[in-house]
Design a protein around this motif. Structure first.
Motif, PDB file in Angstrom:
ATOM      1  N   VAL A 178       4.655  50.073  25.125  1.00 59.02           N
ATOM      2  CA  VAL A 178       3.684  49.035  24.786  1.00 59.02           C
ATOM      3  C   VAL A 178       2.833  48.807  26.025  1.00 59.02           C
ATOM      4  CG1 VAL A 178       3.411  46.602  24.180  1.00 59.02           C
ATOM      5  CG2 VAL A 178       5.213  47.955  23.115  1.00 59.02           C
ATOM      6  N   ASN A 179       1.525  48.649  25.845  1.00 53.46           N
ATOM      7  CA  ASN A 179       0.629  48.392  26.972  1.00 53.46           C
ATOM      8  C   ASN A 179       0.156  46.939  26.896  1.00 53.46           C
ATOM      9  OD1 ASN A 179       0.621  51.228  28.019  1.00 53.46           O
ATOM     10  ND2 ASN A 179      -0.193  51.617  25.985  1.00 53.46           N
ATOM     11  N   THR A 180      -1.128  46.702  26.720  1.00 50.81           N
ATOM     12  CA  THR A 180      -1.586  45.345  26.420  1.00 50.81           C
ATOM     13  C   THR A 180      -2.050  45.323  24.967  1.00 50.81           C
ATOM     14  OG1 THR A 180      -3.920  45.689  27.007  1.00 50.81           O
ATOM     15  CG2 THR A 180      -2.407  45.088  28.796  1.00 50.81           C
ATOM     16  N   THR A 181      -2.058  44.136  24.379  1.00 56.25           N
ATOM     17  CA  THR A 181      -2.452  44.028  22.970  1.00 56.25           C
ATOM     18  C   THR A 181      -3.852  44.577  22.748  1.00 56.25           C
ATOM     19  OG1 THR A 181      -1.053  42.073  22.688  1.00 56.25           O
ATOM     20  CG2 THR A 181      -2.787  42.419  21.052  1.00 56.25           C
ATOM     21  N   GLU A 182      -4.781  44.194  23.629  1.00 58.38           N
ATOM     22  CA  GLU A 182      -6.164  44.643  23.466  1.00 58.38           C
ATOM     23  C   GLU A 182      -6.274  46.153  23.591  1.00 58.38           C
ATOM     24  OE1 GLU A 182     -10.678  43.810  25.217  1.00 58.38           O
ATOM     25  OE2 GLU A 182      -8.916  43.216  26.400  1.00 58.38           O
ATOM     26  N   ASN A 184      -5.966  51.316  40.578  1.00 58.40           N
ATOM     27  CA  ASN A 184      -7.311  50.795  40.377  1.00 58.40           C
ATOM     28  C   ASN A 184      -7.346  49.343  40.842  1.00 58.40           C
ATOM     29  OD1 ASN A 184      -9.271  49.269  38.233  1.00 58.40           O
ATOM     30  ND2 ASN A 184     -10.050  51.304  38.712  1.00 58.40           N
ATOM     31  N   SER A 185      -8.488  48.914  41.348  1.00 56.22           N
ATOM     32  CA  SER A 185      -8.595  47.583  41.948  1.00 56.22           C
ATOM     33  C   SER A 185      -8.470  46.445  40.934  1.00 56.22           C
ATOM     34  CB  SER A 185      -9.921  47.449  42.699  1.00 56.22           C
ATOM     35  OG  SER A 185     -11.011  47.655  41.821  1.00 56.22           O
ATOM     36  N   LYS A 186      -8.641  46.737  39.646  1.00 62.21           N
ATOM     37  CA  LYS A 186      -8.582  45.697  38.619  1.00 62.21           C
ATOM     38  C   LYS A 186      -7.324  45.881  37.762  1.00 62.21           C
ATOM     39  CE  LYS A 186     -11.238  43.896  34.652  1.00 62.21           C
ATOM     40  NZ  LYS A 186     -11.215  42.467  35.031  1.00 62.21           N
ATOM     41  N   LEU A 187      -6.496  44.854  37.674  1.00 64.44           N
ATOM     42  CA  LEU A 187      -5.309  44.906  36.834  1.00 64.44           C
ATOM     43  C   LEU A 187      -5.665  44.667  35.370  1.00 64.44           C
ATOM     44  CD1 LEU A 187      -2.497  42.935  38.727  1.00 64.44           C
ATOM     45  CD2 LEU A 187      -2.629  45.402  38.356  1.00 64.44           C
ATOM     46  N   LEU A 188      -4.877  45.252  34.511  1.00 63.53           N
ATOM     47  CA  LEU A 188      -4.980  44.929  33.089  1.00 63.53           C
ATOM     48  C   LEU A 188      -4.381  43.552  32.819  1.00 63.53           C
ATOM     49  CD1 LEU A 188      -3.889  48.310  31.482  1.00 63.53           C
ATOM     50  CD2 LEU A 188      -6.000  47.092  30.915  1.00 63.53           C
ATOM     51  N   GLU A 189      -3.179  43.323  33.364  1.00 65.61           N
ATOM     52  CA  GLU A 189      -2.469  42.085  33.060  1.00 65.61           C
ATOM     53  C   GLU A 189      -1.205  41.996  33.913  1.00 65.61           C
ATOM     54  OE1 GLU A 189      -0.455  40.077  29.069  1.00 65.61           O
ATOM     55  OE2 GLU A 189      -2.001  41.621  28.846  1.00 65.61           O
ATOM     56  N   GLU A 190      -0.826  40.779  34.280  1.00 67.05           N
ATOM     57  CA  GLU A 190       0.493  40.545  34.854  1.00 67.05           C
ATOM     58  C   GLU A 190       1.428  40.336  33.661  1.00 67.05           C
ATOM     59  OE1 GLU A 190       3.140  40.252  38.062  1.00 67.05           O
ATOM     60  OE2 GLU A 190       0.966  40.509  38.244  1.00 67.05           O
ATOM     61  N   LYS A 191       2.257  41.325  33.394  1.00 65.84           N
ATOM     62  CA  LYS A 191       3.022  41.346  32.153  1.00 65.84           C
ATOM     63  C   LYS A 191       4.406  40.735  32.336  1.00 65.84           C
ATOM     64  CE  LYS A 191       2.180  43.537  28.811  1.00 65.84           C
ATOM     65  NZ  LYS A 191       1.578  43.204  27.482  1.00 65.84           N
ATOM     66  N   ASP A 192       4.790  39.878  31.391  1.00 64.90           N
ATOM     67  CA  ASP A 192       6.167  39.397  31.360  1.00 64.90           C
ATOM     68  C   ASP A 192       7.070  40.490  30.801  1.00 64.90           C
ATOM     69  OD1 ASP A 192       6.555  36.517  32.185  1.00 64.90           O
ATOM     70  OD2 ASP A 192       4.839  36.294  30.835  1.00 64.90           O
ATOM     71  N   LEU A 193       8.282  40.541  31.322  1.00 67.06           N
ATOM     72  CA  LEU A 193       9.297  41.486  30.871  1.00 67.06           C
ATOM     73  C   LEU A 193      10.380  40.731  30.104  1.00 67.06           C
ATOM     74  CD1 LEU A 193       9.629  43.429  34.237  1.00 67.06           C
ATOM     75  CD2 LEU A 193       8.432  44.223  32.197  1.00 67.06           C
ATOM     76  N   PHE A 194      10.938  41.369  29.086  1.00 69.28           N
ATOM     77  CA  PHE A 194      11.908  40.716  28.223  1.00 69.28           C
ATOM     78  C   PHE A 194      13.050  41.661  27.879  1.00 69.28           C
ATOM     79  CE2 PHE A 194       7.685  39.060  27.309  1.00 69.28           C
ATOM     80  CZ  PHE A 194       7.865  37.687  27.323  1.00 69.28           C
ATOM     81  N   VAL A 195      14.136  41.080  27.379  1.00 67.93           N
ATOM     82  CA  VAL A 195      15.144  41.843  26.658  1.00 67.93           C
ATOM     83  C   VAL A 195      14.783  41.748  25.181  1.00 67.93           C
ATOM     84  CG1 VAL A 195      17.578  42.140  26.102  1.00 67.93           C
ATOM     85  CG2 VAL A 195      16.909  41.243  28.346  1.00 67.93           C
ATOM     86  N   ALA A 196      14.741  42.884  24.495  1.00 70.84           N
ATOM     87  CA  ALA A 196      14.468  42.911  23.058  1.00 70.84           C
ATOM     88  C   ALA A 196      15.787  43.114  22.321  1.00 70.84           C
ATOM     89  CB  ALA A 196      13.497  44.038  22.724  1.00 70.84           C
ATOM     90  N   PHE A 197      16.146  42.144  21.491  1.00 68.34           N
ATOM     91  CA  PHE A 197      17.398  42.204  20.746  1.00 68.34           C
ATOM     92  C   PHE A 197      17.139  42.578  19.291  1.00 68.34           C
ATOM     93  CE2 PHE A 197      18.350  39.180  24.166  1.00 68.34           C
ATOM     94  CZ  PHE A 197      19.529  39.711  24.657  1.00 68.34           C
ATOM     95  N   ALA A 198      18.093  43.261  18.693  1.00 66.37           N
ATOM     96  CA  ALA A 198      18.022  43.522  17.257  1.00 66.37           C
ATOM     97  C   ALA A 198      18.050  42.184  16.521  1.00 66.37           C
ATOM     98  CB  ALA A 198      19.195  44.390  16.822  1.00 66.37           C
ATOM     99  N   ASN A 199      17.264  42.080  15.467  1.00 65.50           N
ATOM    100  CA  ASN A 199      17.171  40.828  14.705  1.00 65.50           C
ATOM    101  C   ASN A 199      18.335  40.739  13.716  1.00 65.50           C
ATOM    102  OD1 ASN A 199      16.405  38.468  13.512  1.00 65.50           O
ATOM    103  ND2 ASN A 199      14.466  39.228  12.692  1.00 65.50           N
ATOM    104  N   GLU A 252      11.212  45.282  28.231  1.00 62.28           N
ATOM    105  CA  GLU A 252      10.174  45.496  27.240  1.00 62.28           C
ATOM    106  C   GLU A 252       9.101  44.436  27.385  1.00 62.28           C
ATOM    107  OE1 GLU A 252       8.176  47.100  25.487  1.00 62.28           O
ATOM    108  OE2 GLU A 252       9.366  47.724  23.744  1.00 62.28           O
ATOM    109  N   TYR A 253       7.865  44.796  27.049  1.00 61.63           N
ATOM    110  CA  TYR A 253       6.787  43.823  26.931  1.00 61.63           C
ATOM    111  C   TYR A 253       6.842  43.205  25.535  1.00 61.63           C
ATOM    112  CZ  TYR A 253       4.824  46.416  30.931  1.00 61.63           C
ATOM    113  OH  TYR A 253       4.629  47.031  32.135  1.00 61.63           O
ATOM    114  N   TYR A 254       6.355  41.981  25.411  1.00 61.67           N
ATOM    115  CA  TYR A 254       6.387  41.324  24.101  1.00 61.67           C
ATOM    116  C   TYR A 254       5.360  41.947  23.158  1.00 61.67           C
ATOM    117  CZ  TYR A 254       6.065  37.975  20.360  1.00 61.67           C
ATOM    118  OH  TYR A 254       6.048  37.409  19.121  1.00 61.67           O
ATOM    119  N   PHE A 255       5.752  42.082  21.910  1.00 65.27           N
ATOM    120  CA  PHE A 255       4.824  42.456  20.849  1.00 65.27           C
ATOM    121  C   PHE A 255       5.388  41.929  19.536  1.00 65.27           C
ATOM    122  CE2 PHE A 255       7.930  45.805  21.197  1.00 65.27           C
ATOM    123  CZ  PHE A 255       8.161  46.250  19.899  1.00 65.27           C
ATOM    124  N   GLU A 256       4.540  41.803  18.538  1.00 62.47           N
ATOM    125  CA  GLU A 256       4.979  41.283  17.242  1.00 62.47           C
ATOM    126  C   GLU A 256       5.858  42.316  16.538  1.00 62.47           C
ATOM    127  OE1 GLU A 256       4.563  38.342  15.965  1.00 62.47           O
ATOM    128  OE2 GLU A 256       3.201  37.538  17.505  1.00 62.47           O
TER     129      GLU A 256
END
Length: 243
Positions: free
Chosen positions: A134-138, A198-213, A85-89
């Protein structure tokens, strides 16, 4: 004699391994990062497995459609979380330390390349996304505010075919995923010579494990984070993609 026996018993107890626990996570068919049908179940699975085993435990991954994978991880106590998963709030999730990165950008039609410098340049076109990703925040904020028109589908493969057929000019995708699908998925073989990143990337995204809180999620996040410090996740990813 009793003292010697007690000492020997204590040393034996210390030498025994701690009981291994099984970390149950959900994931999706997202090769080459995660899949039931690829070697080691994918690059991200290889990293998480190495981290879990470095801490003396075992990993079990069950694969579902993405939205179901997320739902199960959040709502079923059998699972501690989901990935990649990508990070998000999110108040109901806890994220591990990074388990790797992925280059996120757009797939485009070779005969109709798109030049852009900021997302504002893309307000006049339809952009393909995968429902639930999830994509990028923007980008996600601009889609939510209806500043960018997004067309959601159920898979990256569908978006690739839509771009190949010129039904949409761009679709969000990880470049490693695009490369894998174009080489390995017979359903999109017809698109192989029609699309490219496409020649322009949006972002080099970090990948995570998302755990239940919850307490179980907190426990396993700590274990994973400690395990990640004992391994070289970047080297594992590089070895995997070099194959």
């Amino acid at each position: 004699m009793l003292k010697v026996n007690a000492l020997c018993l204590g040393l034996l107890t210390l030498s025994l391994p701690l009981k291994a626990d099984i970390l149950n996570l959900t994931s999706l068919e997202w090769p080459p990062y995660a899949s039931e049908v690829v070697e080691q179940q994918g690059a991200s699975v290889a990293v998480v497995k190495a981290a879990v085993e470095a801490m003396g435990h075992e990993l079990n991954v069950e694969f579902y459609p993405w939205e179901r994978a997320v739902h199960l991880a959040k709502n079923k106590p059998d699972y501690a979380g989901y990935f990649p998963e990508y990070y998000f709030e999110a108040d109901d999730l806890l994220f591990s330390q990074s388990i790797g990165t992925g280059p996120l950008g757009f797939v485009e039609n070779k005969s109709n390349p798109v030049t852009w410098s900021s997302l504002n340049d893309l307000k006049s076109i339809n952009i393909g996304v995968v429902r639930g990703y999830v994509n990028t925040t923007e980008l996600d904020n601009m889609i939510a505010n209806q500043e960018i028109k997004a067309v959601a589908v159920t898979s990256d493969s569908r978006n690739i075919l839509k771009v190949a057929g010129k039904r949409i000019p761009l679709a969000v995708i990880d470049s490693n995923v695009l490369d894998y699908l174009l080489k390995s998925d017979p359903d999109i073989a017809s698109a192989k010579d029609k699309v490219k990143m496409n020649s322009k990337l949006l972002e080099e995204k970090d990948l995570f494990v998302a755990f239940a809180n919850d307490e179980n999620g907190k426990k396993w996040r700590t274990i994973i984070n400690q395990g990640l410090k004992k391994i070289d996740s970047e080297a594992i990813m590089k070895r995997y993609f070099s194959k």
